[in-house]
Design a protein around this motif. Structure first.
Motif, PDB file in Angstrom:
ATOM      1  N   VAL A 150      75.408  39.597 -58.528  1.00 40.85           N
ATOM      2  CA  VAL A 150      74.795  38.530 -57.722  1.00 40.85           C
ATOM      3  C   VAL A 150      74.870  37.197 -58.456  1.00 40.85           C
ATOM      4  O   VAL A 150      75.214  36.165 -57.863  1.00 40.85           O
ATOM      5  CB  VAL A 150      73.326  38.887 -57.390  1.00 40.85           C
ATOM      6  N   LEU A 151      74.588  37.215 -59.744  1.00 41.75           N
ATOM      7  CA  LEU A 151      74.648  35.975 -60.535  1.00 41.75           C
ATOM      8  C   LEU A 151      76.074  35.427 -60.582  1.00 41.75           C
ATOM      9  O   LEU A 151      76.295  34.215 -60.509  1.00 41.75           O
ATOM     10  CB  LEU A 151      74.121  36.231 -61.949  1.00 41.75           C
ATOM     11  N   TRP A 152      77.045  36.349 -60.709  1.00 40.75           N
ATOM     12  CA  TRP A 152      78.449  35.910 -60.686  1.00 40.75           C
ATOM     13  C   TRP A 152      78.784  35.267 -59.339  1.00 40.75           C
ATOM     14  O   TRP A 152      79.425  34.203 -59.280  1.00 40.75           O
ATOM     15  CB  TRP A 152      79.367  37.116 -60.924  1.00 40.75           C
ATOM     16  N   ALA A 153      78.339  35.910 -58.240  1.00 38.16           N
ATOM     17  CA  ALA A 153      78.638  35.395 -56.904  1.00 38.16           C
ATOM     18  C   ALA A 153      77.988  34.031 -56.675  1.00 38.16           C
ATOM     19  O   ALA A 153      78.601  33.125 -56.091  1.00 38.16           O
ATOM     20  CB  ALA A 153      78.155  36.393 -55.853  1.00 38.16           C
ATOM     21  N   MET A 154      76.757  33.864 -57.140  1.00 42.00           N
ATOM     22  CA  MET A 154      76.077  32.573 -57.007  1.00 42.00           C
ATOM     23  C   MET A 154      76.844  31.480 -57.734  1.00 42.00           C
ATOM     24  O   MET A 154      77.039  30.375 -57.212  1.00 42.00           O
ATOM     25  CB  MET A 154      74.649  32.677 -57.555  1.00 42.00           C
ATOM     26  N   HIS A 155      77.291  31.805 -58.933  1.00 43.12           N
ATOM     27  CA  HIS A 155      78.059  30.829 -59.717  1.00 43.12           C
ATOM     28  C   HIS A 155      79.379  30.494 -59.025  1.00 43.12           C
ATOM     29  O   HIS A 155      79.774  29.323 -58.935  1.00 43.12           O
ATOM     30  CB  HIS A 155      78.311  31.382 -61.118  1.00 43.12           C
ATOM     31  N   LYS A 156      80.053  31.535 -58.522  1.00 44.36           N
ATOM     32  CA  LYS A 156      81.361  31.345 -57.902  1.00 44.36           C
ATOM     33  C   LYS A 156      81.264  30.496 -56.635  1.00 44.36           C
ATOM     34  O   LYS A 156      82.163  29.701 -56.326  1.00 44.36           O
ATOM     35  CB  LYS A 156      81.984  32.710 -57.576  1.00 44.36           C
ATOM     36  N   LYS A 157      80.176  30.667 -55.897  1.00 44.60           N
ATOM     37  CA  LYS A 157      79.992  29.939 -54.639  1.00 44.60           C
ATOM     38  C   LYS A 157      79.143  28.676 -54.810  1.00 44.60           C
ATOM     39  O   LYS A 157      78.809  28.023 -53.819  1.00 44.60           O
ATOM     40  CB  LYS A 157      79.346  30.854 -53.595  1.00 44.60           C
ATOM     41  N   SER A 158      78.785  28.378 -56.062  1.00 42.16           N
ATOM     42  CA  SER A 158      77.972  27.182 -56.364  1.00 42.16           C
ATOM     43  C   SER A 158      76.673  27.180 -55.559  1.00 42.16           C
ATOM     44  O   SER A 158      76.266  26.160 -54.979  1.00 42.16           O
ATOM     45  CB  SER A 158      78.771  25.902 -56.067  1.00 42.16           C
ATOM     46  N   LEU A 159      76.015  28.326 -55.514  1.00 41.08           N
ATOM     47  CA  LEU A 159      74.742  28.470 -54.798  1.00 41.08           C
ATOM     48  C   LEU A 159      73.593  28.454 -55.800  1.00 41.08           C
ATOM     49  O   LEU A 159      73.685  29.050 -56.875  1.00 41.08           O
ATOM     50  CB  LEU A 159      74.720  29.778 -53.999  1.00 41.08           C
ATOM     51  N   THR A 160      72.524  27.784 -55.427  1.00 41.94           N
ATOM     52  CA  THR A 160      71.342  27.725 -56.289  1.00 41.94           C
ATOM     53  C   THR A 160      70.122  28.189 -55.505  1.00 41.94           C
ATOM     54  O   THR A 160      69.747  27.558 -54.510  1.00 41.94           O
ATOM     55  CB  THR A 160      71.100  26.289 -56.797  1.00 41.94           C
ATOM     56  N   PHE A 161      69.555  29.289 -55.904  1.00 43.78           N
ATOM     57  CA  PHE A 161      68.286  29.759 -55.327  1.00 43.78           C
ATOM     58  C   PHE A 161      67.620  30.719 -56.303  1.00 43.78           C
ATOM     59  O   PHE A 161      68.264  31.252 -57.206  1.00 43.78           O
ATOM     60  CB  PHE A 161      68.485  30.422 -53.953  1.00 43.78           C
TER      61      PHE A 161
END
Length: 393
Positions: free
Chosen positions: A308-319
């Protein structure tokens, strides 16, 4: 003949778009749940064991689907099959296949069997030039192998010298037109599984350069710069079908059965992609599906949180991540059951869609003045991408 067949395919696919023209990951329920609730109930009542069985043997499911999709044609219907070519494989010296995996060698040798020519051979998007090397040895003809990766050219040239065949390599980016000048009226261009735009460029180039012969097995129709499919032929341009790159993947979704470990990893990948989507929807209060790019499979052997952390970083998502991520995996499991059952229906349209795309290429070559024959060059167990286009002026 091909005009009529294409028109039938187009009519068939257009009439049944609700059963295949969708991206399953984007849906929480069947696209047809309102228009065909009986089919939805039938699929929901399939056990996991039945689902797995019909995934392997879809033809056995066909009779059960007729009450729900009366116009569904089985994959063995004459409309969706083409004539098979007979193999003329001879005993080949072992050294020709050195370093080539068994199934890949079977594809190469089966394709080579269908190349009849006394012209100079041009191997389009050659890789290491295994196909060109075999044909040069068989036909005693010079072969020019065109490949954009210099390292593959170097390996191919080394093997050609070692095996004493008439094969030379040219490093070129075909999409930038760097190989256009190699094609002329005295050429026979061959292409085994050149992806998307690579074989499309060759077909468009044939209209200008008029090589005497073309022998092509298309592949990976979705690997194109265009976000929406751009038909090649006049007839296909009249179709109302609008095919995204993601939908084009359906045409190549039939794969050779993989090993148990690979199957488990693939199942985990789909589950985690869906679970991440549930997580981001919850945290961002959105209903929009969040697609993820390809990633190293080693991520699947770690913790879901790391993914999940990798996916957030890859998609530039912050939550802010919830403390418990397990509920999203539970939601994903339920959603995955629906996805697999949607795919159970859409798989009946894999071959029809692929044929629609290949007939588009066939018709484009006919419009360029070629006599064209469509057939298969090997069994689908060797490769599902077994369609062969032969064109001659």
């Amino acid at each position: 003949m091909y005009n009529k067949t294409f028109a039938q395919l187009d009519e068939y696919l257009t009439a049944l778009t609700v059963y295949w023209l969708f991206e399953a990951f984007h849906y929480k329920d069947y696209p047809w749940h309102e228009t065909n609730p009986a089919l939805s109930d039938f699929l929901d009542n399939l056990s996991e064991q039945e689902l797995q069985h019909y995934q392997q043997f879809p033809d056995q499911l066909t009779p059960f689907l007729y009450p729900f999709i009366k116009s569904l044609r089985p994959l063995t219907d004459d409309l969706f099959t083409v004539n098979k070519l007979t193999s003329i494989t001879e005993d080949l010296p072992f050294w020709l296949s050195t370093g080539i995996k068994g199934r890949k060698w079977s594809q190469i040798s089966a394709f080579a069997d269908q190349v009849e020519s006394d012209l100079n051979i041009i191997e389009w998007c050659a890789g290491k030039g295994h196909l060109g090397r075999l044909i040069s040895w068989q036909k005693k003809l010079p072969v020019l192998s065109i490949e954009w990766q210099q390292t593959l050219c170097d390996v191919g040239e080394s093997q050609a010298k070692k095996q004493q065949v008439q094969q030379i390599f040219k490093q070129a980016d075909v999409l930038k037109g760097q190989a256009d000048s190699c094609i002329n009226t005295g050429s026979h261009v061959i292409s085994l599984h050149a992806c998307g735009d690579l074989h499309l460029h060759l077909i468009k180039l044939a209209k200008q350069k008029k090589p005497q012969q073309l022998t092509i097995s298309p592949c990976c129709y979705h690997l194109t710069e265009q976000s929406i499919y751009q038909p090649c032929s006049l007839l296909a341009k009249k179709s109302s079908l609008i095919l995204s790159k993601q939908i084009l993947k359906l045409a190549v979704s039939k794969q050779i059965t993989t090993g148990k470990r690979q199957s488990r990893l693939s199942e985990t990948e789909v589950l985690w992609r869906l679970a991440f989507d549930e997580c981001q929807k919850y945290c961002l209060q959105t209903e929009r599906y969040c697609p993820l790019p390809s990633f190293p499979k080693k991520l699947l052997t770690g913790e879901f949180k790391a993914f999940v952390l990798w996916a957030m970083h890859k998609k530039s998502l912050t939550f802010t991540l919830p403390e418990m991520l397990q509920p999203f995996l539970v939601l994903a499991e339920s959603r995955l059951k629906k996805v697999r059952r949607m795919e159970l229906i859409s798989q009946f349209f894999v071959r029809p869609l692929e044929l629609w795309l290949v007939y588009d290429r066939v018709l484009a070559l006919q419009e360029s003045g070629y006599q064209v024959k469509l057939s298969t060059f090997c069994a689908s167990q060797i490769t599902p991408r077994n369609l062969l286009i032969e064109a001659q002026l």
